[in-house]
Design a protein around this motif. Structure first.
Motif, short mmCIF file in Angstrom:
data_model
loop_
_atom_site.label_atom_id
_atom_site.label_comp_id
_atom_site.label_asym_id
_atom_site.label_seq_id
_atom_site.Cartn_x
_atom_site.Cartn_y
_atom_site.Cartn_z
N UNK A 42 0.83 -1.21 0.00
CA UNK A 42 0.00 0.00 0.00
C UNK A 42 0.87 1.26 0.00
N UNK A 43 1.94 1.25 0.77
CA UNK A 43 2.83 2.41 0.85
C UNK A 43 3.54 2.65 -0.48
N UNK A 44 4.04 1.58 -1.09
CA UNK A 44 4.73 1.67 -2.38
C UNK A 44 3.79 2.20 -3.45
N UNK A 45 2.56 1.72 -3.49
CA UNK A 45 1.58 2.17 -4.48
C UNK A 45 1.18 3.63 -4.24
N UNK A 46 0.91 3.98 -3.00
CA UNK A 46 0.45 5.33 -2.68
C UNK A 46 1.48 6.40 -3.05
N UNK A 47 2.76 6.12 -2.81
CA UNK A 47 3.80 7.12 -3.06
C UNK A 47 4.60 6.84 -4.33
N UNK A 48 4.11 5.89 -5.14
CA UNK A 48 4.71 5.59 -6.45
C UNK A 48 6.22 5.36 -6.35
N UNK A 49 6.60 4.50 -5.42
CA UNK A 49 8.01 4.17 -5.22
C UNK A 49 8.40 3.11 -6.25
N UNK A 50 9.42 3.40 -7.04
CA UNK A 50 9.85 2.50 -8.10
C UNK A 50 10.78 1.43 -7.52
N UNK A 51 10.24 0.25 -7.28
CA UNK A 51 11.04 -0.83 -6.70
C UNK A 51 11.74 -1.67 -7.76
N UNK A 52 11.68 -1.25 -9.03
CA UNK A 52 12.37 -1.97 -10.09
C UNK A 52 13.78 -1.45 -10.30
N UNK A 53 14.09 -0.28 -9.73
CA UNK A 53 15.42 0.30 -9.88
C UNK A 53 16.46 -0.53 -9.14
N UNK A 54 17.69 -0.49 -9.64
CA UNK A 54 18.78 -1.22 -9.00
C UNK A 54 19.02 -0.72 -7.57
N UNK A 55 19.05 0.59 -7.41
CA UNK A 55 19.19 1.20 -6.09
C UNK A 55 17.82 1.71 -5.67
N UNK A 56 17.19 1.03 -4.76
CA UNK A 56 15.83 1.38 -4.36
C UNK A 56 15.76 1.69 -2.87
N UNK A 57 15.21 2.86 -2.56
CA UNK A 57 14.97 3.25 -1.17
C UNK A 57 13.47 3.26 -0.94
N UNK A 58 13.05 2.60 0.13
CA UNK A 58 11.64 2.63 0.53
C UNK A 58 11.59 3.45 1.83
N UNK A 59 11.20 4.73 1.72
CA UNK A 59 11.22 5.60 2.90
C UNK A 59 9.86 5.67 3.61
#
Length: 133
Positions: free
Chosen positions: A90-107
């Motif tokens: 839900x957090x990733x979808x809501x804030x459009x966090x791109x988890x496909x990138x090589x360097x990924x930060x989930x804040x």
């Protein structure tokens, strides 16, 4: 890996004597196979948080990349009770966090207010910077 960054602001009863709340990552994979795929029985990581001397806790942790974000969540707990929880998917979808990138930060930014709890991303994550060449 995913880099997970957590800021917790305005935590209730934030004193060393009473014990700081814990910042936990629930449902994460504890190991990988030889193909670098996450595996193993889901577990809970308790993040090593630092305290700013006032009302803020902060923690950063690396976790194995996983495919099912629905099963992973962030929990702020104290005395065995959950104070706040947020599902990764839900957090990733809501804030459009791109988890496909090589360097990924989930804040995450968890803010305890007098009458509510706000779960957002830190302001540094929202800044759109374009380098000048």
């Amino acid at each position: 890996h995913f880099d997970v960054s957590v800021e917790v602001v305005g935590v209730p009863a934030l004193t060393k004597a009473s014990g700081y709340p814990s910042i936990e990552l629930v449902g994460v994979s504890p190991q990988t196979d030889f193909n670098n795929k996450a595996k193993g029985q889901a577990t809970t990581y308790v993040m090593d948080a630092s305290h700013d001397g006032n009302t803020t806790l902060a923690a950063v942790n690396n976790i194995m990349r996983h495919n099912n974000h629905e099963e992973v969540y962030l929990r702020i707990a104290a005395g065995g009770a959950s104070l706040a929880e947020v599902n990764f998917a839900q957090h990733i979808a809501k804030y459009k966090i791109d988890v496909t990138k090589h360097e990924c930060v989930i804040p995450f930014r968890v803010e305890f207010k007098p009458t509510s709890i706000s779960i957002t991303v830190p302001s540094w994550y929202l800044e759109n910077i374009t380098p000048e060449f």
